[in-house]
Design a protein around this motif. Structure first.
Motif: not given
Length: 187
Positions: A36-39, A44-50, A136-144
C-alpha cells in the motif's frame, strides 16, 4: 526373435536407471506481495541496487564494487557474502534483473569421498527478476528466480543440498524480503 526380445529386456532395464541418474534440474521460485504505497516510491526503493540492506532483513550491508556489482554481507553466523551483478534495469517496465556471481563457502564436508562445499545459499547458476507494477490496491512486487541446486553431482545428495532445499531457501529469501519491503514502505 530371441535376440530382439533380449535386447528389448535389456533396454527396459537400463532406461529406468538412466532416468534416475541425473544431476540437478532447473528450479524456479516466484513470490509476490501487494504494498500500500505509490508505485514510484516502491520502484525507487527496489531499483536502487546499492540499498537492499535498507529493506531485506537478512542483509547486514552492501558494498558496491562498481555501478553494477554489489557484495552483500549477511546477518548470519560468520557473515557470509554473496556477490551479485546487475544485468538490467528497465524504468519503463519497472523491472530489475540480476545474477549471483560468487558466494562464500560457509563450510566443507566430505561426501562420497569428495570435499563438498556449502555456499551461502544452496544454489548455482542463479538469475533473478524483480517486477513492480501498479494495481488496484496499491503496488505489486513480484520476485522470481531460476537456479540449480549447488550440488551438481547425481544423487545421493548431501543434507541441505537437494533441489527442494534450494527452493525452500530461495522461497524464504523472497518472502522475508518482500514482507519487510512492505513494512518499510507502509510506515
Amino acid at each position: 526373435m530371441k535376440k530382439l526380445l533380449h535386447l528389448f529386456a535389456v533396454t527396459m532395464t537400463i532406461i529406468p536407471m538412466l532416468a534416475s541418474a541425473h544431476g540437478p534440474t532447473r528450479q524456479m521460485v516466484e513470490e509476490k506481495i501487494i504494498i500500500n504505497a505509490p508505485v514510484d516510491k516502491v520502484w525507487a526503493m527496489v531499483k536502487d541496487f546499492s540499498a537492499i540492506d535498507q529493506w531485506h532483513p537478512a542483509v547486514k550491508s552492501v558494498a558496491m564494487k562498481d555501478d553494477k556489482t554489489r557484495t552483500l554481507t549477511l546477518k548470519a553466523d560468520g557473515e557470509p557474502t554473496i556477490t551479485e551483478e546487475l544485468d538490467k534495469v528497465d524504468d519503463e517496465k519497472m523491472m530489475l534483473i540480476y545474477t549471483i556471481e560468487d558466494m562464500s563457502v560457509v563450510k566443507t564436508i566430505t561426501f562420497n569421498s569428495k570435499d563438498t562445499p556449502y555456499y551461502t545459499l544452496p544454489v548455482s547458476t542463479y538469475k533473478s527478476w524483480i517486477y513492480v507494477k501498479e494495481v488496484d490496491k496499491g503496488t505489486e512486487v513480484k520476485w522470481r528466480g531460476k537456479f540449480y541446486r549447488s550440488f551438481m553431482d547425481n544423487p545421493p545428495v548431501p543434507e541441505g543440498q537437494s533441489d527442494s532445499d534450494a527452493v525452500d531457501v530461495i522461497t524464504d529469501v523472497y518472502k522475508s524480503g518482500l514482507e519487510n519491503l512492505k513494512n518499510v514502505l507502509e510506515k
